[in-house]
Motif scaffolding. Structure first.
Motif, short mmCIF file in Angstrom:
data_model
loop_
_atom_site.label_atom_id
_atom_site.label_comp_id
_atom_site.label_asym_id
_atom_site.label_seq_id
_atom_site.Cartn_x
_atom_site.Cartn_y
_atom_site.Cartn_z
N CYS A 79 29.14 51.14 8.34
CA CYS A 79 28.64 51.85 7.00
C CYS A 79 28.20 53.35 6.79
CB CYS A 79 27.43 51.17 6.23
SG CYS A 79 28.25 49.35 5.43
N GLY A 80 27.46 53.32 8.20
CA GLY A 80 27.24 54.84 8.84
C GLY A 80 28.73 55.38 8.64
N SER A 81 29.34 55.16 9.00
CA SER A 81 31.40 55.91 9.21
C SER A 81 31.29 56.45 8.36
CB SER A 81 31.63 55.10 10.71
OG SER A 81 32.92 55.69 10.67
N ALA A 82 31.76 55.51 7.47
CA ALA A 82 31.59 55.10 6.53
C ALA A 82 31.20 56.83 5.12
CB ALA A 82 32.09 54.61 5.09
N ILE A 83 29.36 56.92 5.91
CA ILE A 83 29.21 57.77 4.58
C ILE A 83 29.09 59.05 5.22
CG2 ILE A 83 26.52 58.71 4.47
CD1 ILE A 83 25.85 55.88 4.25
N ALA A 84 29.12 59.26 6.88
CA ALA A 84 29.92 60.07 7.59
C ALA A 84 30.92 60.97 6.41
CB ALA A 84 29.70 60.48 8.91
N TRP A 104 31.14 49.07 20.59
CA TRP A 104 30.72 48.73 21.50
C TRP A 104 29.42 47.77 21.15
CZ3 TRP A 104 25.94 51.77 23.81
CH2 TRP A 104 25.05 51.18 24.81
N ILE A 105 29.05 47.99 20.08
CA ILE A 105 28.29 46.69 19.51
C ILE A 105 28.79 45.24 19.54
CG2 ILE A 105 25.76 45.70 17.86
CD1 ILE A 105 25.36 49.16 17.24
N ALA A 106 29.61 45.04 18.69
CA ALA A 106 30.31 43.97 18.54
C ALA A 106 30.84 43.37 19.85
CB ALA A 106 31.52 44.51 17.26
N VAL A 133 33.05 59.51 14.41
CA VAL A 133 33.64 58.90 15.53
C VAL A 133 32.67 58.25 16.20
CG1 VAL A 133 34.68 59.40 17.69
CG2 VAL A 133 35.53 60.37 15.71
N ALA A 134 31.86 58.86 16.56
CA ALA A 134 30.34 58.13 17.13
C ALA A 134 29.81 56.69 16.14
CB ALA A 134 29.26 59.27 17.54
N PHE A 135 29.99 56.73 15.26
CA PHE A 135 29.39 55.64 14.79
C PHE A 135 29.82 54.49 14.22
CE2 PHE A 135 26.31 58.51 11.52
CZ PHE A 135 25.84 58.26 12.47
N ALA A 136 31.54 54.73 14.35
CA ALA A 136 32.88 53.77 15.04
C ALA A 136 32.23 53.69 16.34
CB ALA A 136 33.77 54.05 14.79
N PHE A 189 21.91 53.13 19.09
CA PHE A 189 23.02 51.90 19.79
C PHE A 189 22.90 52.20 21.05
CE2 PHE A 189 25.15 54.42 15.93
CZ PHE A 189 25.65 53.71 15.58
N TRP A 190 22.40 52.10 21.50
CA TRP A 190 22.26 51.61 23.21
C TRP A 190 21.10 49.98 22.88
CZ3 TRP A 190 17.88 49.66 26.37
CH2 TRP A 190 18.30 49.48 27.84
#
Length: 913
Positions: free
Chosen positions: A553-558, A533-535, A525-528, A472-473
């Motif tokens: 999508c990763g947040s949804a799968i998690a 943050w990226i957006a 929470v972290a993925f969302a 993410f960074w």
């Protein structure tokens, strides 16, 4: 063989000489033609003595330039100075020389002048001549020199003229003479001013032949005669290889390739009774550094990739063949490879050096080999048993760090992510990834490769955090670089999810595990948060690009994994359906394109669950209570949630996801009613038993009702899905009726009980109610749907009404069971004729009143059937008064219909007049 080769070279040289003579003859002819044109134009030819001398001394270079300048003169030019000025310019250009075949992309030496325009090739000089005279002859000559040195040594051996020492000394002297000759020619400022001749640079060819002879000499001194030991031979061969690579700075990339091949082959040529891995990998590290430095100076990507490949192949061979491989040596060469990549090859490189790039392709090679060595340390039984999994994880983390430090090293991220995913997929029972380096095999087995314990768990957590943080960074840092940001975000999501699911499968409770559910919730929470943050770093901000899409999508799968870990089957299905509302509601604040598709993903997940277990909670836990059971909640709540999602998306994004969710809403609404009906019809058991006519009748009524509902909703909120869905429901219901009601499940053929009640029986449910429903839908859809659709439904309604009346008459005569094999009575036969005529008249009346041509045609068809029946069947089967009444009734009906049509046409004619 050697004599044949000399003859071939002589023939080639003769051909080249003849070709060049023909070229010069053509050149003289063109010069005469140019002079003739100048004389005719009135411009006297003027030439300085220096020009004539330049033409005589350098016919292949200056003369074409002079001729080109002369040809360029126009008849309108009256100033002879123009012609005079062209020759000195050509002469000065012909006198410049630069050493070395500096091709584009290979860099230019500091002493070299800026690249001058390409000189025009002499007209008439064919490509075949250029290839033979400048490239092939030189390469064949270089090969001939190398083979000549070997044949000379061979001849002295066969003739016994010199001893081994003298022969080797002579071969070494020949090799050094060739190298010295190449350097001497280079220092004279040798240059081939012909396009495509850089690959035939003579100094490089001589140096390559000399290096080849020196390699052979040292190897023969060690391997054939034993004059020198392995240590000295190894040192000499390595020194020759490194010197050859260094000489490529002035002789081109081909020589560097020869030196690299020789350097990489050196450990294989020199055998040792006590092999030392540190000596091997130390030597490889030196070769790799030297190759990288030279490749970096000249930007030789192929040389760099070859050097990485050679080092990686030696590493893998050592891990495969060496008994008890030295971990420190393996980690050293991996670290050296990554260090050379980051500090030497990619040091100071960036997008500013050329067009923007997402990655540097030579980094693919070290990524593959270093990642493969990390895979071996982690999953190979021998290495894993020795506790090498932790060093393997450290190598993977180092690869991520290098990719983070050098953005062009993006392939390292892909390699590290892929290997990490493979390692943790391998611990999922019952199939486990297995790699046995002792036999060079890799496959799948049913037993874990290493004991699952706290070390595997801790390594998984650490690697997951590394990929999340770095992913993410880096995605935010390169948010404007679409591919690079998406790659980092994708691997920052994929690897932690794979690790979580693998650890849950190997260590957790698959029925319900709140600890792993909490971890999954943290990932949601972290993925969302990471996606948001990226957006905010995008251009323009909050665009919701590919990197943001991967994060969400990763947040949804998690979230999907969290529901499976925390709840039982029934609640998981219900909450999955309800979760479709969350991304739809999020479109109120963010216009990310992926949000609608996440809702579609929730629909797909619910469909997968109900396809896997239609009972929602399992057949043994499903209550037998009609309607109010898990089926109502398991199908109904997702249907409501999908409806809310579609409603919200229609007011925000209003794209394809909305259409898909609208279709899912209609589908789950139908499934809800259908499953409840089947549950009730089968006594609370969702079985795979045969469908009865009563159950099929309910399904048909549901399909017709769904079609009507979809038409009504589409009229209020137009939608392509609703429009097509309503028509599909009508067509499906018509197909059900034709196949199931009329053929497969017809009581005439199955002799199924129609019930003991006179009116409200199976025939009422299976034929009359569907007839009324289909007729009502046909009437309601007129003007709202295509004409054929309404006509189809009207025809189906008429056929159902006909079938209901006919079967009711038979039930009146036969009772509860109306199987066809019970025969026909005379009164029953007459009743059918009378009934069909009455129905035909009724259809005709309805068709005229509703102005429906379909009903009028159906009336005509039914009356025609009745006529045929009376004349063909009743005449032979009926007797007495029944036969007479059959014909009297038929005649009266037909005359009445004729009179009706006469009055109808007379009234229409008066209206037109």
């Amino acid at each position: 063989m050697f004599e044949s080769l000399i003859g071939l070279v002589a023939i080639i040289a003769l051909f080249v000489i003849i070709s060049r003579l023909q070229s010069r003859l053509g050149l003289v002819e063109r010069e005469l033609g140019a002079l003739r044109s100048l004389v005719l134009s009135g411009v006297p030819p003027v030439a300085k003595p220096s020009e004539q001398k330049a033409v005589e001394d350098q016919p292949a270079v200056a003369a074409p330039t002079l001729v080109a300048a002369t040809d360029a003169a126009s008849p309108v030019v009256s100033d002879p100075a123009v012609v005079q000025a062209s020759a000195p310019k050509a002469e000065s250009q012909a006198g410049e020389v630069v050493s070395g075949p500096w091709a584009p992309g290979e860099g230019t030496p500091k002493a070299a002048k800026p690249a001058e325009p390409a000189r025009p090739k002499a007209a008439g000089q064919s490509e075949v001549e250029t290839a033979l005279g400048t490239r092939w002859a030189v390469w064949v000559g270089g090969i001939a020199l190398a083979l000549g040195g070997l044949f000379l040594v061979r001849y002295t051996i066969e003739a016994g003229i010199f001893g081994p020492g003298v022969r080797l000394t002579m071969a070494a002297i020949l090799g050094m003479i060739l190298i010295a000759g190449g350097e001497a020619i280079r220092r004279t400022g040798f240059k081939v001013p012909v396009k495509g001749a850089a690959g035939a640079y003579i100094p490089a060819i001589l140096t390559s032949a000399g290096a080849f002879i020196l390699f052979g000499t040292v190897y023969a001194a060690h391997g054939v005669y034993g004059f020198i030991g392995p240590a000295l031979a190894f040192t000499l061969l390595g020194a020759i290889g490194l010197a050859t690579i260094a000489a490529a700075l002035v002789h081109g990339q081909a020589l560097a390739g020869i030196g690299l091949v020789g350097a990489m082959m050196t450990p294989m040529l020199i055998a040792s009774r006590a092999p030392n891995p540190w000596a091997l990998f130390g030597y490889l590290a030196i070769v790799l550094v030297a190759s990288a430095a030279i490749a970096r100076m000249r930007d030789w990507k192929l040389l760099m990739a070859a050097a990485f490949a050679g080092t990686g192949i030696w590493t893998i061979l050592y891990m495969v063949d060496a008994p008890g491989a030295n971990l420190s040596a393996i980690l050293f060469i991996d670290a050296a490879t990554l260090g050379v990549l980051a500090l030497v090859w990619l040091g100071g490189r960036g997008d500013a050096a050329g067009p923007p790039r997402d990655f540097d392709w030579p980094t693919i090679v070290p990524g593959l080999f270093v990642a493969f060595s990390a895979l071996g340390l982690s999953v190979d039984p021998a290495f894993a048993a020795a506790g090498y999994a932790l060093p393997g994880a450290m190598v993977l983390a180092a690869m991520v760090a290098v990719a983070l430090y050098r953005p062009l090293a993006l392939p390292l991220l892909y390699a590290a992510g892929t290997v990490t995913a493979m390692i943790y997929i391998g611990i999922i029972p019952p199939t486990t990834m297995v790699s046995d380096f002792s036999i060079g095999a890799m496959g799948a087995d049913g037993s874990p490769v290493a004991a699952l314990g706290s070390l595997t768990l801790r390594i998984g957590i650490a690697l997951g955090l590394v990929f999340i943080g770095a992913g993410f960074w880096a995605a935010r840092r390169s948010a404007t670089a679409r591919v690079r940001a998406a790659s980092w975000a994708a691997w920052g999501v994929i690897v932690p999810l794979v690790i979580l699911l693998a650890l849950w499968s190997a260590f957790g409770n698959l029925d319900r595990d709140f600890v792993y559910a909490v971890v999954a919730a943290l990932l949601v929470v972290a993925f969302a948060a990471g996606g948001e943050w990226i957006a905010r770093a995008e251009e323009p901000p909050l665009k919701g690009g590919l990197a943001v899409s991967f994060a969400l999508c990763g947040s949804a799968i998690a979230g999907l994994a969290m529901l499976h870990m925390a709840f039982n089957s029934g609640w998981t299905t219900i909450l999955l359906g309800a979760a479709a509302i969350v991304p739809a509601l999020a479109t109120r604040w963010r216009s990310y394109p992926v949000l609608g598709w996440i809702s579609v993903g929730a629909v797909i997940a619910v469909l997968a669950r109900v396809a896997f277990d239609p009972t929602i909670v399992g057949a043994e836990f499903l209550s037998r209570t009609p309607v109010f059971n898990w089926l109502l909640a398991g199908y109904g709540i997702p249907a409501l949630a999908f409806g809310v999602s579609a409603w919200q998306l229609a007011r925000t994004t209003n794209g394809r996801p909305r259409l898909a969710i609208e279709a899912a809403t209609a589908l789950f609404a139908l499934l809800t009613v259908a499953m409840l009906v089947r549950h009730a019809m089968h006594g609370g058991v969702i079985s795979t038993g045969a469908v009865t006519l009563a159950e099929q009748a309910i399904y048909t009524l549901i399909a017709i009702g769904a079609g009507a509902i979809l038409v009504a909703i589409d009229m209020r909120s137009p939608s392509a899905v609703l429009r097509q869905g309503s028509m599909a429901a009508g067509v499906v219901s018509a197909a059900f009726i034709v196949v199931q009601h009329f053929l497969v499940l017809n009581p005439l053929f199955t002799d199924e009980s129609t019930g003991g009640i006179a009116v409200f029986n199976l025939l009422f449910l299976a034929y009359l109610l569907p007839a009324v429903a289909a007729g009502g839908l046909a009437l309601y859809s007129r003007g709202k749907r295509p004409r054929w659709y309404s006509a189809m439904l009207a025809l189906v309604a008429a056929l159902l009404a006909f079938a209901y009346a006919t079967l009711s008459v038979r039930r009146l005569f036969k009772g509860e069971f109306i199987g066809l094999w019970s025969g026909l009575g005379q009164l029953e036969t007459y009743t059918y004729s009378a009934l069909w005529l009455v129905i035909g008249v009724a259809l005709l009346t309805a068709g005229v009143w509703l102005k429906s041509q379909v009903l009028r045609v159906a009336s005509a068809a039914l009356i025609a059937i009745a006529v045929l029946k009376v004349f063909l069947f009743d005449m032979s089967e009926l007797e007495g008064v029944l036969r007479a009444l059959s014909f009297i009734g038929l005649g009266a009906v037909l005359i009445g219909i004729g009179l009706f049509y006469q009055r109808l046409l007379t009234r229409a004619a008066k209206a037109d007049g």
